[in-house]
Design an enzyme around this catalytic site. Structure first.
Site, mmCIF file in Angstrom:
data_model
loop_
_atom_site.group_PDB
_atom_site.id
_atom_site.type_symbol
_atom_site.label_atom_id
_atom_site.label_comp_id
_atom_site.label_asym_id
_atom_site.label_seq_id
_atom_site.Cartn_x
_atom_site.Cartn_y
_atom_site.Cartn_z
ATOM 1 N NE ARG A 116 -1.701 -2.271 2.867
ATOM 2 C CZ ARG A 116 -2.265 -3.430 2.710
ATOM 3 N NH1 ARG A 116 -3.492 -3.832 2.242
ATOM 4 N NH2 ARG A 116 -1.534 -4.513 2.848
ATOM 5 C CB THR A 117 3.266 2.473 2.384
ATOM 6 O OG1 THR A 117 2.453 2.136 3.478
ATOM 7 C CG2 THR A 117 3.867 3.811 2.689
ATOM 8 C CG HIS A 153 3.742 4.203 8.701
ATOM 9 N ND1 HIS A 153 3.925 5.109 7.535
ATOM 10 C CD2 HIS A 153 3.136 3.139 8.040
ATOM 11 C CE1 HIS A 153 3.330 4.398 6.729
ATOM 12 N NE2 HIS A 153 2.945 3.251 6.884
ATOM 13 N NE ARG A 180 7.216 0.899 4.709
ATOM 14 C CZ ARG A 180 5.938 0.477 4.943
ATOM 15 N NH1 ARG A 180 5.791 -1.059 4.637
ATOM 16 N NH2 ARG A 180 4.942 0.996 5.440
ATOM 17 C CE LYS A 230 26.247 -5.673 -7.133
ATOM 18 N NZ LYS A 230 26.620 -4.660 -8.447
HETATM 19 C C1 NCD Z 1 1.941 -0.928 8.535
HETATM 20 C C2 NCD Z 1 3.310 -0.651 8.291
HETATM 21 O O1 NCD Z 1 3.991 -0.991 7.338
HETATM 22 O O2 NCD Z 1 3.766 -0.188 9.239
HETATM 23 N N1 NCD Z 1 1.182 -0.986 7.208
HETATM 24 C C3 NCD Z 1 1.313 -0.004 6.207
HETATM 25 O O3 NCD Z 1 1.928 0.800 6.054
HETATM 26 N N2 NCD Z 1 -0.187 0.064 5.744
HETATM 27 C C4 NCD Z 1 1.229 -1.568 9.305
HETATM 28 C C5 NCD Z 1 1.644 -3.205 9.359
HETATM 29 O O4 NCD Z 1 2.740 -3.657 8.733
HETATM 30 O O5 NCD Z 1 1.175 -3.965 9.899
#
Ligand code: NCD
Length: 306
Positions: free
Chosen positions: A55-56, A133, A105, A83
């Protein structure tokens, strides 16, 4: 306007509200046949993903593209990271390419803070370890506001694996800034005393989901993050669901107007029953759609849009 979005604590109420209002304007665009604005034409947004994401990642990509930015997607798999290249050297490469914004991320808490020292562009935290997040918290706040009309005074229960959840941490910070009353709920092993103490300055802590449900406007379920667990935090999945899973009888304990949220990905049948996830009270799909508008607003405002 702030330059980076590393933590929900970077946002005061005024800035957070500006982002939510801008997101509402961006959302109006999604209804049109041509979903594009020229606002970030000629600007470069790099998506730097060291951890898995569905999703993100696609949400940030869609957001940047709808603003006409050039988008570079980088995932650690298949790059020189495998690497052994360090985050710093990767950052210097991005800097040399002239990235205006880097969305990162990373499995290490604090990685976006380090990155901000090495690049000139804006840094947006798309999830760092078990830390934060912030755009998830913004899209959650946006969803609550659009469904229930306000955030001030709203009673929000955040339920489950709080210990490993960057979503919970960012939501606690943002929602309390915006005047909501947050109760964090879960087994004592997943809300240990030090976490409870840190949270309880701003929020309430409960180990009893059934007691909290009747007095909640929003129930936000968290994924049980087994990939981050080195120990066993509860006896079995079945036992966990029995105490902390949101099933249909529990849904009926919530007030009529209350909504069910989940950031995804879900463990259907564990923290949330499929019938609840797919019910009209659930905003799970809406949250994903709102994510694009909110991330458009964030990129637009951080990169100096007016
Ligand atoms: C979350 C995450 O990656 O922190 N998901 C997200 O970004 N939609 C929550 C999760 O992984 O449970």
């Amino acid at each position: 306007m702030i330059k980076h979005l590393r933590s929900a604590a970077d946002l005061d109420a005024e800035t957070a509200t500006l982002i939510l209002d801008t997101a509402a304007e961006m959302a109006a665009l999604s209804g049109r046949e041509v979903k594009k604005l020229p606002a970030l034409r000629g600007r470069t947004v790099v998506n730097l993903f060291y951890e898995d994401s569905t999703r993100t990642r696609i949400s940030f990509e869609a957001a940047a593209k709808r603003l006409s930015a050039d988008v570079i997607n980088f995932s650690a798999k298949g790059s020189s990271v495998s690497k052994g290249e360090s985050l710093k050297d990767t950052a210097l490469t991005l800097q040399a390419m002239g990235a205006d914004a880097v969305v990162i991320r990373h499995s290490a808490s604090g990685a976006p803070h380090r990155l901000a020292n090495w690049v000139d562009g804006s840094v947006v935290n798309a999830g760092d370890g078990t830390h934060e997040h912030p755009t998830q918290a913004l899209l959650d706040a946006y969803t609550m506001r659009s469904r229930l009309g306000r955030l001030d005074g709203l009673k929000v229960a955040i339920v489950g694996d709080v210990l490993h959840s960057r979503v919970a941490r960012s939501n606690v910070l943002l929602l309390t800034t915006l005047g909501a009353q947050v109760t964090v709920v879960g087994p004592p092993t997943l809300i240990p005393l030090d976490v409870a103490a840190a949270l309880s300055e701003k929020t309430q802590v409960s180990f009893d989901l059934d007691a909290v449900l009747p007095d909640s406007d929003v129930v936000m379920m968290l994924r049980v993050q087994t990939e981050r667990m080195q120990d066993s935090y509860f006896p079995s999945a079945r036992e966990y669901s029995r105490r902390y899973g949101l099933d249909v009888p529990r849904l009926h304990k919530m007030p009529e107007h209350a909504i069910v949220m989940h950031p995804g990905p879900m463990n259907r049948g564990m923290e949330i029953a499929p019938e609840v996830a797919d019910s009209p009270r659930s905003t799970i799909v809406e949250q994903v759609a709102n994510g694009v508008s909110v991330r458009m607003a964030v990129l637009y405002l951080l990169l100096g849009g007016k």
